[in-house]
Design an enzyme around this catalytic site. Structure first.
Site, mmCIF file in Angstrom:
data_model
loop_
_atom_site.group_PDB
_atom_site.id
_atom_site.type_symbol
_atom_site.label_atom_id
_atom_site.label_comp_id
_atom_site.label_asym_id
_atom_site.label_seq_id
_atom_site.Cartn_x
_atom_site.Cartn_y
_atom_site.Cartn_z
ATOM 1 N N HIS A 27 0.798 -1.220 0.000
ATOM 2 C CA HIS A 27 0.000 0.000 0.000
ATOM 3 C C HIS A 27 0.834 1.275 0.000
ATOM 4 O O HIS A 27 0.282 2.368 -0.150
ATOM 5 C CB HIS A 27 -0.972 -0.004 1.185
ATOM 6 N N ASP A 31 -10.104 -0.224 3.718
ATOM 7 C CA ASP A 31 -8.914 -0.843 4.305
ATOM 8 C C ASP A 31 -9.200 -1.234 5.758
ATOM 9 O O ASP A 31 -9.956 -0.554 6.460
ATOM 10 C CB ASP A 31 -7.771 0.184 4.266
ATOM 11 N N HIS A 64 -6.898 -0.992 7.880
ATOM 12 C CA HIS A 64 -5.988 -0.117 8.610
ATOM 13 C C HIS A 64 -6.186 1.341 8.179
ATOM 14 O O HIS A 64 -6.711 1.605 7.093
ATOM 15 C CB HIS A 64 -4.542 -0.530 8.354
ATOM 16 N N ASP A 95 -3.524 3.513 7.871
ATOM 17 C CA ASP A 95 -2.345 3.927 7.108
ATOM 18 C C ASP A 95 -2.022 5.398 7.341
ATOM 19 O O ASP A 95 -1.646 6.123 6.424
ATOM 20 C CB ASP A 95 -2.529 3.629 5.616
ATOM 21 N N HIS A 149 4.244 1.119 4.178
ATOM 22 C CA HIS A 149 2.886 0.820 3.710
ATOM 23 C C HIS A 149 1.831 1.184 4.752
ATOM 24 O O HIS A 149 0.643 1.212 4.436
ATOM 25 C CB HIS A 149 2.752 -0.648 3.277
ATOM 26 N N ASP A 177 -7.451 -1.878 -0.274
ATOM 27 C CA ASP A 177 -6.507 -2.866 0.250
ATOM 28 C C ASP A 177 -7.283 -4.162 0.454
ATOM 29 O O ASP A 177 -8.311 -4.169 1.140
ATOM 30 C CB ASP A 177 -5.930 -2.359 1.571
ATOM 31 N N ASP A 205 -6.825 -6.459 2.344
ATOM 32 C CA ASP A 205 -6.987 -6.895 3.732
ATOM 33 C C ASP A 205 -8.217 -6.276 4.399
ATOM 34 O O ASP A 205 -8.535 -6.590 5.541
ATOM 35 C CB ASP A 205 -5.724 -6.664 4.558
ATOM 36 N N GLU A 253 -1.960 -5.038 -2.105
ATOM 37 C CA GLU A 253 -1.655 -6.017 -1.057
ATOM 38 C C GLU A 253 -2.088 -7.450 -1.387
ATOM 39 O O GLU A 253 -2.314 -8.261 -0.487
ATOM 40 C CB GLU A 253 -2.225 -5.585 0.306
#
Length: 301
Positions: A100, A123, A125, A127, A140, A228, A230, A273
């Site tokens: 990312h 996402d 997260h 980030d 990332h 992303d 994830d 990712e």
């Protein structure tokens, strides 16, 4: 969305610890992303992959707690140039990652084309770390902060200007893993976040409607999607470097992409990712390609 697409691969795996995500662009191409978009009537130009340097010493932090900084900077400069060239030709840039950290270059390449750029950050997260707040030093985990002009100058100044985006123009969807420094920055900047609590409580349809209404209210003139893999639950997307239990389902994410297609607001996008080494029979890459199909208007009937 524009009918002319430019696909750009970024085989970057140096923004994080786990090797293999550099094969993400190849995995998505193998899963048929070019053919899928072409079959939907798009004029697809595959620009190949951005060249990534080999670091002198892997996983070595510099004094600013930033791993492989020089290589990440150079890759994102190259990506920003390719994205900017695509937008100048009035083509929709679709970037395939890679980790990312490549969002730094994607946003640097498109942000100066718009007066009030919006971002949907799908996402697990935030980030939103910096070298000071990151537990790992992995870049990332920093691209959204960098794009806000927060972080190391060699990252924030890619493209020759900073910040790339305004905090009030960001919508994070699907968050369920935030570091303390990220929570503080979200509160300080007033960033709009729909965690998995909101997704579970109100449903994806409601969350996406609210997100789109929010971006409409602040009158964005372009919207970048940064997805992303994830964000999805590991059951649906096992091949990611930082899986977090309790994510969105494949079907929920399809609905989100379908609603974005119907809203017709996106001007650029990236899918990141995908890590084939950690995957099961290329399931995560195939999921990404299915989501890309929905994002660009693929319908069952």
């Amino acid at each position: 969305m524009k009918k002319n697409l430019s696909v750009i691969g970024v085989p970057m795996d140096l923004g994080q610890n786990r090797r293999g995500v550099d094969m993400g662009p190849s995995a998505m191409r193998y899963a048929g992303v070019i053919e899928r978009l072409t079959n939907q009537g798009y004029d697809v130009e595959d620009l190949g992959d951005v060249s990534i340097q080999n670091p002198v010493a892997k996983d070595v932090k510099n004094d600013a707690n930033l791993k492989d900084l020089d290589v990440v900077v150079n890759a994102n400069k190259a990506l920003a140039k390719k994205v900017k060239e695509a937008t100048a030709k009035e083509r929709f840039p679709l970037v395939l990652g890679g980790d990312h950290s490549i969002a730094i270059g994607s946003l640097a390449g498109v942000a100066d084309q718009y007066q009030n750029m919006g971002v949907i950050w799908y996402d697990a997260h935030g980030d939103l770390n910096t070298g000071e707040t990151s537990p790992s030093g992995n870049i990332h985990g920093m691209p959204l902060a960098v794009s806000l002009g927060i972080g190391h100058p060699s990252l924030t100044e890619i493209g020759g200007f900073a910040p790339k985006i305004k905090p009030e123009n960001i919508v994070i969807i699907g968050a369920r893993s935030l570091d303390e420094g990220e929570k503080e920055l979200i509160a300080e900047k007033g960033i709009k976040v729909f965690t998995m609590h909101e997704v579970d409580r109100f449903g994806m349809s409601n969350v996406m409607s609210q997100a789109l209404d929010y971006l409409k209210e602040i009158k964005t003139d372009g919207v970048h999607l940064s997805l992303d893999l994830d964000a999805l639950d590991p059951q649906d997307a096992p091949g990611v470097g930082t899986p977090v239990l309790g994510g969105t389902s494949y079907r929920e994410t399809h609905l989100a992409m379908e609603m974005l297609a119907d809203a017709d607001v996106l001007t650029s996008a990236e899918f990141v990712e995908v890590n084939p080494i950690l995957d099961v029979k290329n399931r995560t890459a195939e999921a990404a390609v299915g989501l890309i199909g929905s994002l660009f208007g693929e319908k069952l009937l």
